[in-house]
Design a protein around this motif. Structure first.
Motif, PDB file in Angstrom:
ATOM      1  N   VAL A  26      38.829  38.626  41.237  1.00 32.23           N
ATOM      2  CA  VAL A  26      39.992  38.612  40.342  1.00 32.23           C
ATOM      3  C   VAL A  26      40.565  37.206  40.255  1.00 32.23           C
ATOM      4  CG1 VAL A  26      42.352  39.445  40.052  1.00 32.23           C
ATOM      5  CG2 VAL A  26      40.544  41.039  40.707  1.00 32.23           C
ATOM      6  N   VAL A  28      49.448  46.878  39.114  1.00 29.74           N
ATOM      7  CA  VAL A  28      49.107  47.157  37.721  1.00 29.74           C
ATOM      8  C   VAL A  28      50.092  46.504  36.742  1.00 29.74           C
ATOM      9  CG1 VAL A  28      48.680  48.964  36.024  1.00 29.74           C
ATOM     10  CG2 VAL A  28      47.834  49.226  38.360  1.00 29.74           C
ATOM     11  N   VAL A  87      49.512  43.304  34.192  1.00 29.98           N
ATOM     12  CA  VAL A  87      49.792  43.331  32.753  1.00 29.98           C
ATOM     13  C   VAL A  87      50.565  42.086  32.342  1.00 29.98           C
ATOM     14  CG1 VAL A  87      51.167  44.513  30.988  1.00 29.98           C
ATOM     15  CG2 VAL A  87      49.677  45.835  32.516  1.00 29.98           C
ATOM     16  N   TRP A 125      43.394  45.844  30.215  1.00 29.75           N
ATOM     17  CA  TRP A 125      43.945  45.142  31.374  1.00 29.75           C
ATOM     18  C   TRP A 125      45.048  45.927  32.086  1.00 29.75           C
ATOM     19  CZ3 TRP A 125      44.814  40.818  27.449  1.00 29.75           C
ATOM     20  CH2 TRP A 125      46.087  40.855  26.880  1.00 29.75           C
ATOM     21  N   THR A 126      45.360  47.112  31.589  1.00 29.48           N
ATOM     22  CA  THR A 126      46.141  48.045  32.406  1.00 29.48           C
ATOM     23  C   THR A 126      45.193  48.963  33.171  1.00 29.48           C
ATOM     24  OG1 THR A 126      47.741  48.049  30.612  1.00 29.48           O
ATOM     25  CG2 THR A 126      48.098  49.638  32.374  1.00 29.48           C
ATOM     26  N   PRO A 149      42.746  47.249  36.263  1.00 26.44           N
ATOM     27  CA  PRO A 149      43.453  47.111  37.553  1.00 26.44           C
ATOM     28  C   PRO A 149      43.813  48.458  38.170  1.00 26.44           C
ATOM     29  CG  PRO A 149      44.360  45.581  35.955  1.00 26.44           C
ATOM     30  CD  PRO A 149      43.412  46.476  35.205  1.00 26.44           C
ATOM     31  N   LEU A 150      44.153  49.433  37.300  1.00 30.18           N
ATOM     32  CA  LEU A 150      44.516  50.750  37.829  1.00 30.18           C
ATOM     33  C   LEU A 150      43.324  51.368  38.563  1.00 30.18           C
ATOM     34  CD1 LEU A 150      46.812  52.841  37.917  1.00 30.18           C
ATOM     35  CD2 LEU A 150      45.830  53.891  35.887  1.00 30.18           C
ATOM     36  N   ILE A 209      47.544  38.476  44.712  1.00 25.92           N
ATOM     37  CA  ILE A 209      46.283  38.921  45.329  1.00 25.92           C
ATOM     38  C   ILE A 209      46.455  39.073  46.840  1.00 25.92           C
ATOM     39  CG2 ILE A 209      43.919  38.214  45.819  1.00 25.92           C
ATOM     40  CD1 ILE A 209      43.834  37.070  42.961  1.00 25.92           C
ATOM     41  N   LEU A 264      40.686  51.094  45.805  1.00 18.43           N
ATOM     42  CA  LEU A 264      41.153  50.474  47.050  1.00 18.43           C
ATOM     43  C   LEU A 264      41.977  51.449  47.882  1.00 18.43           C
ATOM     44  CD1 LEU A 264      42.170  46.822  46.121  1.00 18.43           C
ATOM     45  CD2 LEU A 264      40.411  47.568  47.723  1.00 18.43           C
ATOM     46  N   VAL A 294      42.834  49.575  41.914  1.00 19.44           N
ATOM     47  CA  VAL A 294      43.753  49.921  43.003  1.00 19.44           C
ATOM     48  C   VAL A 294      43.549  51.358  43.471  1.00 19.44           C
ATOM     49  CG1 VAL A 294      45.484  48.172  42.443  1.00 19.44           C
ATOM     50  CG2 VAL A 294      45.742  50.501  41.528  1.00 19.44           C
ATOM     51  N   GLU A 301      45.139  45.503  25.790  1.00 18.04           N
ATOM     52  CA  GLU A 301      46.210  45.906  26.689  1.00 18.04           C
ATOM     53  C   GLU A 301      45.829  47.143  27.499  1.00 18.04           C
ATOM     54  OE1 GLU A 301      50.301  45.551  25.047  1.00 18.04           O
ATOM     55  OE2 GLU A 301      49.308  44.484  23.426  1.00 18.04           O
ATOM     56  N   GLY A 313      39.504  40.528  45.611  1.00 15.24           N
ATOM     57  CA  GLY A 313      40.516  39.491  45.425  1.00 15.24           C
ATOM     58  C   GLY A 313      39.914  38.200  44.906  1.00 15.24           C
TER      59      GLY A 313
END
Lengths: 450, 579
Positions: free
Chosen positions: A64, B333, B337, A101-102, A105-106, B372, A112, A109, A98, A61
């Motif tokens: 990011v 996600v 975006v 940044w998809t 994060p995927l 977050i 996580l 997570v 794009e 966190g």
């Protein structure tokens, strides 16, 4: 005003100055406040796992946050319109960016999720089968807590029960460990003890089959606390005058969490976990405490007026200290009542109460007790109370802060002495030999005794 | 009627005032209805803020000033008013006002239903507010109203009185108003678009209106059902739906409630996201980056929003944890975006920062923290620690409350010139922004820390653990700083209505169709419409010619209809039709 407006219209520097001052102020305040930026130190094994996971999430966190916040601040200060006819690039998309940044994060997570999933498995695991377990029955009520201390899982308290509901009874090995109104667990069914005679316990709900009792709550209810007990000199306190649930360090502890009325939640911040007390359900929370100490706890699910006052303390003692404490407590349990259900004498002997049975009888009808409990205390809507084996002090508590649906009677309506009178009279009234209400063997015992 | 006649004969001015009032009471014009939503929701928002100040005053120090009953009533009404009477209707205000203009429509598809939905909303809101006069006071079990504390089960020590019923009925009415509104939005977007306004040319605010409308339509009936069941349970009609003593299941309410109320979080935040998307597009002079991925992310958030409701119930012991944990993580996600697209829009932009833009940047910063902190709650074991503490209070205020409010405030500053033909004062606007921005961070960041330290929410008094009193005092100071900021805003609104600088039809060099008509627009909205060949027809008009040689600048030629790669160049200034 105009000077002020001019001031605010100037320079990037002023914005950054203000943001800097704001950030510094926040930091300074946080420092002053001795603020925690982490969860409290965990005092349980499960809490340690949760805390470790928290730091994983926190690290991701913070990274990011710093990256994205820096990006925001950078684009804000870097790209300002320089002239009125300036036209910036009209680039409207970039497939690589794009996807990145998809995708990133995927991946984060998913990682996580996997980590959290295994931590979840870990913290929800029950004790091993051959392990000693301390069981505590927790009951949240408006606005108090009741704790019923358990004996280790696997302790055989009784031999079994009869398959016939009408014959339901349990032969206790150690009757001193069982009190009326407690819940015992047989197999997966919960049964509520309504009466006890010597080595026989009768229950209000039967389970088919003969199942050894693997678990039962032990010593008497430690204390039922009123929310007002947590206030001293007008301030909420988390000290000695709150309910205390005493548990051993090192052993697996199983909290069976229930509610008598509305939703509550069992929440000890240093356990780093909580579980709701839902009426109609008994929920299990497993913890193994690693550190001795007193841990301030409180209800975490809104439950009405005095929600804020449902404070309690979890007191973790080293195992040796816990054992001697438990033995002392078990010794305080009401002595088993032998076959003789003798009236006043017995009650006086037990409770030291001097009751006037005649006065008690008239009070019984004056106050309308008979409406629910029947003219001879045989039980109608309310339970049978003739010759009750519930100790007098518990009965007085029942008048003041009723469990179940009974109306509360404050001391200005009926004094402790008057309750003792009623109690005395009730001890003189024989229980009706009604097989629908009382299992036949108990009835037979009553007849034999009375 | 007699009064009306009297007024008419007594003086011309009086008659005129009556005519104006009658006109507003009977209007079916989406713009007037939108403005009425705006005033009403704004007023409710101030009431909700006043409640929060009462709460913060009580919590500034240990010990009590008001009774526990009053506190419970106030925090319940704070949540109910802010969510049902401020955040939801203020979204409806902008959707009503701007969406038909953005798609070049004359009005909503069902203007009378639109008016009906406003008046039902107002009636429901008044009913909830009037519950202060009810015997036993208002509802006092939180805006979530978890049974059985809301019910007279026989075991519940202090069952709430008629106020709870008024709350239930009020919220049913608000839900009805929402459903009417959502049908109206959807039909309007699907059937009333101007020629050339294809789905892929809808402004992003209109896209958020569409997705919001779908969410409202699919989720609100479930809430309505729960409320009706709750009403039956409370009024002894033998329901026993949620009363455990009668064989009911209290967790059923939570499932039904959150099946609506989680999507409701998006119903509140999506319109705000739409507003800041449009604002970024205007004040950067750039196309909103990744328009299509923005739309897809929006739809993904909407869909995921329907399968995460039980993440509000992780500690009830009654849900399948891994599924809801996974689904909740996934929401990060598409939200990420959107965040990156917004930043990329400002990247290499020609950015200016009027107050609307400041609030949009503020939205990004607040929503980032909100997003977050949401990940902490998604990780079930961490949620076990943080659920029902002030951490969750901080988290949801950062996202759906304060971030959403920042989006709506951006909308106020952005569309005020369109609505009233005057600019809002920029100096006051910037003071407003900084007071509120500093104030809310002081409130809610401190609350995150309090929550980590284990302070439960919804308590009217607390044990003075080390630092709690100081941190609570900071939170309270933050609340009053924010409130001062909102007073500046309130003053700015009235100041600007009276003395504001005149704004032309297109004061911001807007990109979408609402700027192609006068400010305020005529009742029929448009005298003529420009050619629509992209999602920003006015930008094409203004800059299309200049950008003809820019290889990245495209408008659709109308035949391939789908995209960025279309070959046609911009319309020339001669096609520009502006008043």
């Amino acid at each position: 005003m105009r000077a002020y407006v001019r001031l605010w219209r100037t320079r990037i520097g002023r914005l950054s100055l203000i943001m800097g001052v704001a950030a510094l102020a926040l930091l300074a305040f946080s420092g002053l406040a001795n603020a925690q930026v982490a969860l409290p130190e965990a005092v349980t094994e499960q809490g340690d796992s949760i805390r470790a996971l928290y730091f994983v999430v926190l690290a991701i966190g913070v990274i990011v946050f710093v990256i994205v916040e820096a990006m925001i601040i950078w684009v804000v200060f870097r790209y300002k319109r320089k002239s009125d006819d300036e036209l910036p690039t009209q680039v409207a998309h970039n497939t690589t960016a794009e996807i990145l940044w998809t995708g990133i994060p995927l991946v984060i997570v998913v990682v996580l999720f996997v980590v959290s999933f295994f931590v979840l498995q870990d913290i929800q695991a029950a004790a091993d089968e051959d392990e000693d377990v301390t069981i505590v029955d927790v009951q949240g009520r408006q606005w108090a807590w009741a704790f019923n201390y358990g004996v280790p899982l696997g302790t055989e308290l009784a031999e079994g029960i009869s398959p016939d509901p009408a014959e339901t009874e349990i032969h206790l090995k150690d009757p001193s460990l069982v009190v009326p109104f407690m819940t015992i667990k047989i197999g997966i069914e919960h049964m509520r003890v309504v009466a006890r005679t010597g080595d026989v316990v009768t229950v209000d709900r039967a389970v088919n089959g003969t199942v050894p009792i693997r678990h039962a709550a032990g010593s008497p209810i430690e204390r039922v606390f009123n929310g007002t007990d947590t206030v001293a000199e007008g301030r909420l306190q988390a000290a000695d005058n709150t309910p205390i649930v005493t548990v051993p360090v090192g052993q697996m502890i199983r909290f069976n969490i229930a509610s008598a009325d509305v939703l509550h939640a069992f929440y000890t911040p240093q356990f780093l976990t909580k579980l709701d007390a839902v009426p109609g359900r008994v929920q299990t929370l497993w913890v193994r405490i690693t550190d001795a100490g007193d841990f301030m706890s409180q209800c975490a699910e809104f439950c009405g007026r005095d929600h804020a006052r449902m404070i309690y303390t979890v007191r973790a003692l080293p195992e040796g200290e816990y054992n001697s404490w438990f033995e002392e407590k078990a010794g305080e349990a009401p002595a088993p009542i032998e076959g003789d259900f003798g009236g006043e004498e017995e009650a006086e002997q037990e409770e030291g109460a001097v009751g006037n049975a005649a006065n008690g009888q008239s009070l019984f009808f004056e106050m309308g007790c008979n409406v629910c409990h029947g003219d001879r205390g045989e039980g109608l809507v309310g339970p049978t109370i003739a010759m009750t084996v519930v100790p007098l002090d518990r009965v007085i508590t029942q008048y003041r802060e009723p469990l179940e649906a009974m109306t509360a009677f404050p001391p200005d309506q009926v004094s402790d002495e008057e309750i003792a009178d009623i109690y005395a009279w009730l001890q003189t009234v024989p229980r009706p030999p009604d097989a629908d209400v009382i299992p036949s063997k108990l009835a037979a015992l009553i007849e034999a005794g009375g | 009627m007699a009064t009306l006649a009297g007024a008419q004969t007594s003086s011309y001015a009086g008659a005129n005032a009556w005519r104006v009032i009658l006109e507003w009471l009977t209007t079916v014009d989406h713009k007037k209805i939108g403005i009425m939503y705006l005033w009403t929701a704004g007023a409710f928002g101030l009431v909700g803020m006043a409640f929060s100040l009462v709460m913060r005053t009580e919590l500034a120090q240990t010990g009590t000033i008001i009774s526990a009953e009053t506190y419970n009533s106030i925090f319940t009404m704070h949540g109910s008013v802010m969510i049902f009477l401020f955040l939801l209707p203020i979204g409806a205000a902008f959707m009503n006002y701007s969406m038909p203009l953005q798609i070049g429509a004359l009005d909503m598809a069902f203007p009378r239903i639109n008016a009906l939905s406003f008046w039902i909303f107002l009636f429901g809101g008044v009913l909830i507010t009037l519950s202060f006069a009810a015997e036993g006071g208002t509802a006092s079990a939180g805006w979530t109203a978890y049974p059985p504390v809301t019910l007279d089960t026989g075991n519940n020590a202090e069952p709430p009185g008629a106020g709870m019923d008024m709350w239930l009925v009020g919220v049913i009415l608000l839900g009805q108003a929402s459903i009417f509104g959502s049908v109206n939005f959807l039909v309007t977007i699907f059937k009333m678009r101007a020629p050339g306004m294809t789905m892929w040319r809808l402004p992003l605010f209109t896209w958020t209106t569409l997705v919001t409308g779908l969410l409202i339509l699919l989720s609100t009936p479930v809430l309505a059902a729960a409320l009706v069941l709750g009403f039956i349970d409370r009024n002894g009609a033998g329901g026993a739906f949620f009363d455990p003593a009668a064989g009911g299941q209290p967790l059923l309410w939570q499932n039904l409630f959150w099946f609506y109320s989680h999507p409701a979080v998006y119903i509140m935040i999506l319109p705000a996201m739409g507003i800041v998307s449009d604002v970024f597009g205007v004040f950067t002079r750039r196309p909103v980056f990744g328009y299509r991925s923005m739309v897809l992310a929006l739809i993904a958030i909407g869909l995921l929003g329907f399968i995460v409701w039980a993440h509000h119930m992780f500690t009830t012991g009654g849900v399948f944890l891994p599924f809801f944990m996974g689904a909740t993580f996934l929401i990060a996600v598409p939200t990420g975006v959107k965040m990156f697209n917004w930043i990329a829009t400002m990247w290499r932009g020609s950015n200016i920062f009027p107050t609307a833009m400041l609030f949009s940047v503020g939205f990004l910063m607040l929503f980032l923290i909100g997003g977050i902190t949401g990940v902490f709650h998604a990780a079930v074991p961490v949620d076990f620690a943080l659920h029902d503490t002030y951490f969750v209070v901080g988290h949801f205020h950062y996202t759906m409350s304060i971030a959403a409010t920042f989006g709506f405030l951006a909308g106020c500053y952005y569309w005020f010139p369109k609505m009233f033909g005057k600019f809002m004062n920029e100096g006051l606007g910037k003071l407003h922004f900084w007071l509120v921005f500093i104030g809310v961070n002081l409130i809610f960041f401190t609350q995150l820390l309090l929550g980590l330290d284990g302070m439960p929410r919804r308590i009217n008094d607390y044990v003075d653990n080390p630092g709690w009193e100081l941190m609570n005092m900071l939170t309270t100071i933050g609340a009053f700083v924010s409130a001062a900021g909102m007073m500046v805003f309130l003053y700015n609104v009235f100041y600007s209505l009276k003395w504001g600088e005149r704004a032309g039809s297109d004061p911001w060099e807007g990109t979408t169709l609402e700027w192609a008509t006068t400010s305020p627009p005529p009742a029929h909205n448009f005298d003529s419409l420009p050619e629509i060949r992209s999602e920003r027809p006015l930008f094409d008009l203004r800059f299309g010619e200049k950008l003809q040689d820019d290889p990245h600048y495209h408008v659709n030629n109308g035949h391939n209809g789908n995209g960025r790669g279309g070959g046609a160049k911009a319309p020339t200034a001669s096609t520009r039709e502006e008043a």
